[in-house]
Design a protein around this motif. Structure first.
Motif, PDB file in Angstrom:
ATOM      1  N   THR A 160       0.829  -1.204   0.000  1.00  0.00           N
ATOM      2  CA  THR A 160       0.000   0.000   0.000  1.00  0.00           C
ATOM      3  C   THR A 160       0.865   1.257   0.000  1.00  0.00           C
ATOM      4  OG1 THR A 160      -1.682  -1.203   1.264  1.00  0.00           O
ATOM      5  CG2 THR A 160      -1.882   1.188   1.179  1.00  0.00           C
ATOM      6  N   ILE A 161       1.931   1.248   0.813  1.00  0.00           N
ATOM      7  CA  ILE A 161       2.842   2.400   0.875  1.00  0.00           C
ATOM      8  C   ILE A 161       3.468   2.660  -0.490  1.00  0.00           C
ATOM      9  CG2 ILE A 161       5.013   3.241   1.855  1.00  0.00           C
ATOM     10  CD1 ILE A 161       4.289   1.618   4.406  1.00  0.00           C
ATOM     11  N   GLN A 162       3.934   1.594  -1.150  1.00  0.00           N
ATOM     12  CA  GLN A 162       4.563   1.751  -2.458  1.00  0.00           C
ATOM     13  C   GLN A 162       3.564   2.219  -3.505  1.00  0.00           C
ATOM     14  OE1 GLN A 162       6.284  -2.132  -2.953  1.00  0.00           O
ATOM     15  NE2 GLN A 162       7.951  -1.734  -1.496  1.00  0.00           N
ATOM     16  N   LEU A 209       3.642   5.743  -5.735  1.00  0.00           N
ATOM     17  CA  LEU A 209       3.476   5.802  -7.183  1.00  0.00           C
ATOM     18  C   LEU A 209       2.371   6.775  -7.567  1.00  0.00           C
ATOM     19  CD1 LEU A 209       4.549   4.573  -9.802  1.00  0.00           C
ATOM     20  CD2 LEU A 209       2.785   2.811  -9.619  1.00  0.00           C
ATOM     21  N   VAL A 210       1.282   6.751  -6.810  1.00  0.00           N
ATOM     22  CA  VAL A 210       0.186   7.687  -7.037  1.00  0.00           C
ATOM     23  C   VAL A 210       0.671   9.121  -6.904  1.00  0.00           C
ATOM     24  CG1 VAL A 210      -1.971   8.573  -6.041  1.00  0.00           C
ATOM     25  CG2 VAL A 210      -1.684   6.117  -6.402  1.00  0.00           C
ATOM     26  N   VAL A 214      -4.851   7.825  -3.078  1.00  0.00           N
ATOM     27  CA  VAL A 214      -4.025   7.323  -1.976  1.00  0.00           C
ATOM     28  C   VAL A 214      -4.881   6.465  -1.046  1.00  0.00           C
ATOM     29  CG1 VAL A 214      -2.673   7.965   0.051  1.00  0.00           C
ATOM     30  CG2 VAL A 214      -2.409   9.243  -2.074  1.00  0.00           C
ATOM     31  N   GLN A 215      -4.373   5.284  -0.733  1.00  0.00           N
ATOM     32  CA  GLN A 215      -5.107   4.351   0.117  1.00  0.00           C
ATOM     33  C   GLN A 215      -4.565   4.387   1.550  1.00  0.00           C
ATOM     34  OE1 GLN A 215      -7.779   2.568  -0.961  1.00  0.00           O
ATOM     35  NE2 GLN A 215      -7.488   3.643  -2.928  1.00  0.00           N
TER      36      GLN A 215
END
Length: 411
Positions: A75-77, A81-82, A90-91
């Motif tokens: 999720t961080i990566q 990228l977003v 962003v999640q």
């Protein structure tokens, strides 16, 4: 019958060599969650048949912990990228779950490595998990620092746990090859010092001293670590025996760093306080023999003379002489030294029977006290107000504005 016995023995031997996992290990390896597996390891680790089984059990905990880490890392990566592409959404991710997974993975990998490096039944050491755990976990060590900072004051115990594991992992067998190949750990000393602070706040003095000693070995954190070491050593001074033990701690620090003025000053003062005046005097004398212009030694020699002057007024001259030498070396450095110097001059003036001599000494004293006032206007370090009031009263009278100003401060 003999052949039958040999056959039975061979069967027993074969079953021992090719024995599968014990029931206790099988139960651990069937666990689906980290919590369940960790509970089983804790309750049944002593039932595991061999060091190899124990290593396998702890490695399973590493794998389960890393699942949480990998999930949050994805999720961080994706979020990174977003942000770079400025597209998508962003999640959210579970920061605490991420940090807990890293902590659990590293802690269990170190425990796994302990058993993984034990000799087998043939006396040979053949680690199965060492390299893989080292490769995937070393880069995550710095996240323990981030975790400690994230917990911070809100959860001092968890903050300490993460800082402490960073320090412990630095010297662990798991990471020793990488640590030896890399430059010195730039974070280790400061993290150890912070771990010591949290240990002290958690009332764990043994660990506080353990980690501050690690910080003392790092030149970048040495000064602050030394302050903390002295502070920790001074926290239980209830009896004379405690104070003597404190002096012994200071002596050990001074032996390692004989040019350190702070340790020297503390040690000389403690010796004086516990009645070891001869030791204090020798310490000061030795320091001045090696360095005649040492500010701290001159100031301490002057203070000792000032204290002795209550029973031997001739000591005021020695005190004044050495206070002036100290001030000449570090002018306008410490309001307390100026105040002590003025106090000694005032004491001599009070004992004088000659008005002119008394006035001259009081005039000299005013200059030192006014400097003390400028250096410490709030009187946090030195109480210069009353002796300055005495000087103004003697020199200018009760109705002078300067006397009135001081009178208001001392009431």
């Amino acid at each position: 019958m003999k052949k039958l016995m040999i056959a039975v023995l061979m069967m027993l031997s074969t079953s021992a060599v090719f024995a599968g996992d014990s029931d206790a290990l099988k139960a651990i390896l069937k666990a689906k969650t980290y919590r369940e597996a960790a509970s089983l390891v804790k309750s049944s680790v002593n039932s595991l048949a061999t060091p190899a089984e124990k290593a396998k059990a702890y490695n399973y905990l590493v794998d389960l912990a890393m699942k949480a880490v990998t999930r949050e890392q994805a999720t961080i990566q994706a979020n990174q990228l977003v942000a770079q592409l400025k597209t998508g959404k962003v999640q959210p991710y579970d920061t605490l779950n991420y940090y807990k997974g890293i902590y659990d993975a590293i802690a269990n990998a170190i425990e796994c490595d302990k058993y993984d490096n034990m000799p087998d039944v043939k006396g040979k050491v053949k680690p199965k998990f060492h390299q893989a755990n080292q490769n995937k976990l070393y880069a995550l060590r710095t996240e323990l620092i981030n975790a400690g900072q994230n917990y911070g004051e809100g959860n001092k115990q968890e903050a300490f746990n993460n800082f402490a594991l960073y320090v412990e992992s630095a010297k662990s067998n798991l990471f020793k090859e990488i640590a030896a190949a890399k430059a010195p750990d730039q974070y280790l000393g400061e993290v150890a010092r912070v771990a010591a602070v949290y240990a002290f706040q958690n009332k764990d003095m043994d660990k506080a001293n353990k980690y501050v000693d690690v910080a003392l070995a790092d030149t970048s954190s040495y000064k602050q670590a030394l302050d903390l070491k002295i502070y920790l050593a001074s926290q239980s001074l209830k009896t004379k025996s405690d104070s003597i033990q404190f002096a012994n701690t200071l002596q050990g620090l001074y032996d390692k760093d004989p040019k350190n003025d702070m340790v020297f000053s503390q040690l000389a003062a403690v010796y004086q306080a516990v009645g070891k005046t001869a030791e204090s005097a020798k310490l000061i004398s030795d320091r001045l023999s090696a360095d005649p212009n040492n500010y701290a030694a001159l100031a301490l020699k002057a203070q000792n003379a000032m204290n002795s002057a209550t029973t031997d007024p001739t000591k005021y001259d020695e005190a004044i002489e050495n206070f002036k030498k100290a001030i000449a070396i570090k002018p306008k450095d410490d309001a307390l030294i100026y105040t002590y110097l003025a106090f000694c001059i005032n004491a001599k003036a009070a004992a004088s029977q000659k008005a002119a001599e008394q006035k001259a000494m009081m005039t000299e004293s005013v200059g030192y006290l006014e400097t003390a006032r400028d250096l410490d206007p709030d009187r946090r370090r030195a109480n210069w107000a009353y002796p300055l009031y005495q000087c103004y009263y003697t020199l200018y009278g009760a109705n002078d504005s300067r006397t009135k100003e001081m009178e208001a401060l001392v009431k």
